[in-house]
Design a protein around this motif. Structure first.
Motif, PDB file in Angstrom:
ATOM      1  N   GLU A 103      47.310  41.557  47.916  1.00 53.03           N
ATOM      2  CA  GLU A 103      46.745  41.317  46.589  1.00 53.03           C
ATOM      3  C   GLU A 103      45.274  40.915  46.644  1.00 53.03           C
ATOM      4  O   GLU A 103      44.645  40.722  45.610  1.00 53.03           O
ATOM      5  CB  GLU A 103      47.542  40.209  45.877  1.00 53.03           C
ATOM      6  CG  GLU A 103      49.029  40.491  45.763  1.00 53.03           C
ATOM      7  CD  GLU A 103      49.310  41.749  44.978  1.00 53.03           C
ATOM      8  OE1 GLU A 103      48.607  41.975  43.966  1.00 53.03           O
ATOM      9  OE2 GLU A 103      50.216  42.522  45.382  1.00 53.03           O
ATOM     10  N   VAL A 104      44.724  40.753  47.852  1.00 53.57           N
ATOM     11  CA  VAL A 104      43.316  40.342  48.007  1.00 53.57           C
ATOM     12  C   VAL A 104      42.464  41.573  48.275  1.00 53.57           C
ATOM     13  O   VAL A 104      42.679  42.275  49.267  1.00 53.57           O
ATOM     14  CB  VAL A 104      43.163  39.319  49.150  1.00 53.57           C
ATOM     15  CG1 VAL A 104      41.695  38.933  49.323  1.00 53.57           C
ATOM     16  CG2 VAL A 104      44.020  38.087  48.884  1.00 53.57           C
ATOM     17  N   ASP A 105      41.508  41.846  47.419  1.00 55.60           N
ATOM     18  CA  ASP A 105      40.630  43.004  47.583  1.00 55.60           C
ATOM     19  C   ASP A 105      39.673  42.814  48.763  1.00 55.60           C
ATOM     20  O   ASP A 105      39.294  41.685  49.104  1.00 55.60           O
ATOM     21  CB  ASP A 105      39.818  43.245  46.308  1.00 55.60           C
ATOM     22  CG  ASP A 105      40.687  43.672  45.135  1.00 55.60           C
ATOM     23  OD1 ASP A 105      41.749  44.275  45.387  1.00 55.60           O
ATOM     24  OD2 ASP A 105      40.303  43.394  43.980  1.00 55.60           O
ATOM     25  N   GLY A 106      39.274  43.915  49.361  1.00 57.26           N
ATOM     26  CA  GLY A 106      38.227  43.896  50.378  1.00 57.26           C
ATOM     27  C   GLY A 106      38.705  43.727  51.801  1.00 57.26           C
ATOM     28  O   GLY A 106      37.886  43.680  52.724  1.00 57.26           O
ATOM     29  N   ILE A 136      39.553  41.155  58.678  1.00 55.14           N
ATOM     30  CA  ILE A 136      38.351  41.966  58.831  1.00 55.14           C
ATOM     31  C   ILE A 136      38.112  42.731  57.540  1.00 55.14           C
ATOM     32  O   ILE A 136      39.004  43.408  57.022  1.00 55.14           O
ATOM     33  CB  ILE A 136      38.502  42.946  60.012  1.00 55.14           C
ATOM     34  CG1 ILE A 136      38.697  42.156  61.315  1.00 55.14           C
ATOM     35  CG2 ILE A 136      37.283  43.871  60.124  1.00 55.14           C
ATOM     36  CD1 ILE A 136      39.038  43.021  62.508  1.00 55.14           C
ATOM     37  N   GLY A 137      36.887  42.607  57.027  1.00 58.49           N
ATOM     38  CA  GLY A 137      36.537  43.271  55.777  1.00 58.49           C
ATOM     39  C   GLY A 137      35.536  42.439  55.003  1.00 58.49           C
ATOM     40  O   GLY A 137      34.775  41.654  55.586  1.00 58.49           O
ATOM     41  N   THR A 138      35.554  42.602  53.701  1.00 52.75           N
ATOM     42  CA  THR A 138      34.623  41.855  52.832  1.00 52.75           C
ATOM     43  C   THR A 138      35.399  41.208  51.683  1.00 52.75           C
ATOM     44  O   THR A 138      35.071  41.416  50.510  1.00 52.75           O
ATOM     45  CB  THR A 138      33.533  42.794  52.279  1.00 52.75           C
ATOM     46  OG1 THR A 138      34.173  43.906  51.601  1.00 52.75           O
ATOM     47  CG2 THR A 138      32.644  43.317  53.392  1.00 52.75           C
ATOM     48  N   PRO A 139      36.424  40.416  51.988  1.00 52.69           N
ATOM     49  CA  PRO A 139      37.196  39.797  50.921  1.00 52.69           C
ATOM     50  C   PRO A 139      36.511  38.551  50.384  1.00 52.69           C
ATOM     51  O   PRO A 139      35.568  38.027  50.979  1.00 52.69           O
ATOM     52  CB  PRO A 139      38.497  39.424  51.628  1.00 52.69           C
ATOM     53  CG  PRO A 139      38.052  39.074  53.010  1.00 52.69           C
ATOM     54  CD  PRO A 139      36.932  40.052  53.320  1.00 52.69           C
ATOM     55  N   ASP A 140      37.011  38.064  49.273  1.00 47.04           N
ATOM     56  CA  ASP A 140      36.605  36.760  48.761  1.00 47.04           C
ATOM     57  C   ASP A 140      37.214  35.717  49.693  1.00 47.04           C
ATOM     58  O   ASP A 140      38.437  35.580  49.795  1.00 47.04           O
ATOM     59  CB  ASP A 140      37.143  36.590  47.332  1.00 47.04           C
ATOM     60  CG  ASP A 140      36.795  35.239  46.727  1.00 47.04           C
ATOM     61  OD1 ASP A 140      36.286  34.361  47.451  1.00 47.04           O
ATOM     62  OD2 ASP A 140      37.062  35.043  45.522  1.00 47.04           O
ATOM     63  N   ALA A 141      36.341  34.975  50.386  1.00 50.11           N
ATOM     64  CA  ALA A 141      36.832  34.017  51.379  1.00 50.11           C
ATOM     65  C   ALA A 141      37.737  32.962  50.745  1.00 50.11           C
ATOM     66  O   ALA A 141      38.742  32.565  51.340  1.00 50.11           O
ATOM     67  CB  ALA A 141      35.655  33.342  52.077  1.00 50.11           C
ATOM     68  N   LEU A 142      37.409  32.532  49.541  1.00 52.06           N
ATOM     69  CA  LEU A 142      38.229  31.519  48.885  1.00 52.06           C
ATOM     70  C   LEU A 142      39.642  32.038  48.624  1.00 52.06           C
ATOM     71  O   LEU A 142      40.615  31.283  48.710  1.00 52.06           O
ATOM     72  CB  LEU A 142      37.575  31.073  47.574  1.00 52.06           C
ATOM     73  CG  LEU A 142      36.261  30.292  47.713  1.00 52.06           C
ATOM     74  CD1 LEU A 142      35.699  29.934  46.338  1.00 52.06           C
ATOM     75  CD2 LEU A 142      36.469  29.025  48.543  1.00 52.06           C
TER      76      LEU A 142
END
Length: 205
Positions: A103-106, A136-142
């Protein structure tokens, strides 16, 4: 030949049995035999044998819808609740993290490494105190940290995330070389070197 009991879950007869029960009992879903085989990454005959044993033990129930055989946990079994509690600790991180991180993009890839992955893959050693997760990727860290906190509360072990961009994950650092050379458990998208390099789940029978 009977496979050895998994190091993390010696109460189960095989890794295959622990994986099947995790997929059925932790989300509490009813799955067809084909869906179950796909989720755990095991051959259909192996799944069929393990399900038959668990049906005989009363831990699972099944029904047919047309030609499709559906299986799920047996709510009437006194073993269901304690089995689920054990699974949350030993195999729950894989199932719960996979479900939540989808459910987490990126996120391009996510996998477990470190002592938890090593014990799950059969390497002897002391029980792991925590769980190492690589994203690994560019997700929203929070969003990733929130998922890890929620899963930590459910499984009783702290999930420690390491988040890297795809470029950072390609670097030749001592830390990454150690991760690449060690056992990992795919959560989403592949292992440290991409989908093709992920070893998948070992078969148990």
């Amino acid at each position: 030949m009977r496979s050895q009991a998994p190091v993390l879950a010696p109460l189960f007869r095989s890794e295959a049995q622990a994986l099947l029960l995790s997929e059925l009992l932790l989300p509490g879903e009813e799955l067809s035999m084909t869906e179950l085989a796909e989720r755990v990454g095991l051959p259909y005959p192996t799944v069929h044998r393990e399900v038959a044993r668990l049906l005989d033990a009363g831990l699972l129930v099944d029904r047919r819808v047309g030609r499709t055989r559906l299986v799920k946990g047996n709510d009437q079994s006194p073993l269901l609740a304690p089995t689920r509690e054990i699974l949350l600790t030993v195999t729950g991180p894989v199932v719960l993290l996979r479900e939540a991180l989808e459910e987490v993009d990126g996120i391009e890839r996510a996998f477990l490494f470190g002592s938890f992955a090593a014990r799950a893959k059969g390497e002897p050693g002391p029980p792991p105190n925590d769980i190492d997760l690589m994203v690994i990727g560019t997700p929203d860290a929070l969003a990733v940290y929130r998922v890890c906190r929620e899963v930590s509360d459910s499984v009783g072990r702290i999930v420690n995330p390491t988040i890297m961009s795809p470029e950072e994950a390609e670097e030749q650092t001592g830390f990454l070389e150690e991760v690449r050379a060690s056992p990992v458990i795919k959560i989403y998208g592949g292992g440290p070197d991409g989908p093709a390099a992920d070893p998948g789940t070992a078969e148990g029978s």
